[in-house]
Design a protein around this motif. Sequence first.
Motif: not given
Length: 217
Positions: A102-105, A113-116
């Motif tokens: 998981s990641s922020y952003g 970030g590298v989220g999603q």
Amino acid sequence: MYVRDADADGPTVMVVGGMHGDEANGYTAAGKIKDWSIDAGKLVVLPEANKNAIRSTNRIYNDGTDLNRQFPTGEEPTTSLAREIWDVVVMEDIDFLFDLHSSYGIYNSGDGGVGQGIFSTQAGGATSYRKELVSYLNANYISNSTYDYSGATSSDGSSPMLKHKVGAISTQEPSFTRRPAKTTDRSPSRSEKRPPQYRSSSNGSASSPIRWRMTET
């Protein structure tokens, strides 16, 4: 480690969560996936790969080592824990790897970030599978395009991560890293994608005869 075998033939899929102890989405999702019923093949789940880091809510563990940087291609993994994880990969002769983080952003949004993001290797059909998965998630689970999934393909063996080591040993073993955005007041929780041959039931019971074995790691 949790392993489910279905009577029907099918691929062996390995799901890993908790490589980094501060990424709760990954090990929470893997903890749910271990209870899925399967119709075919084998499901291998390591929900909390880095238990000490999870307990301390830290990315790294014990001696300051990042577990997901201990899998150099063409060499032995560099720590005992990494070697134990790799032994499972080899022993189970996996066909697919999903490494959950998981990641922020939001990836590609410019916020750093590298989220999603869903990141695949070049092995097998990993790139096409990744694109199909992105399309499926966005069509079925994302109502606000701000949080659309995207991703990228990286060269196999280009980094000493588990997914790269798996991708580098054979062109037939696709591997993915999935990084849903960490849940905040602006990012709703996400449902986990189930590979087509697996489906969950509310009580975790099998819809067909299943052999169940569990090994503590």
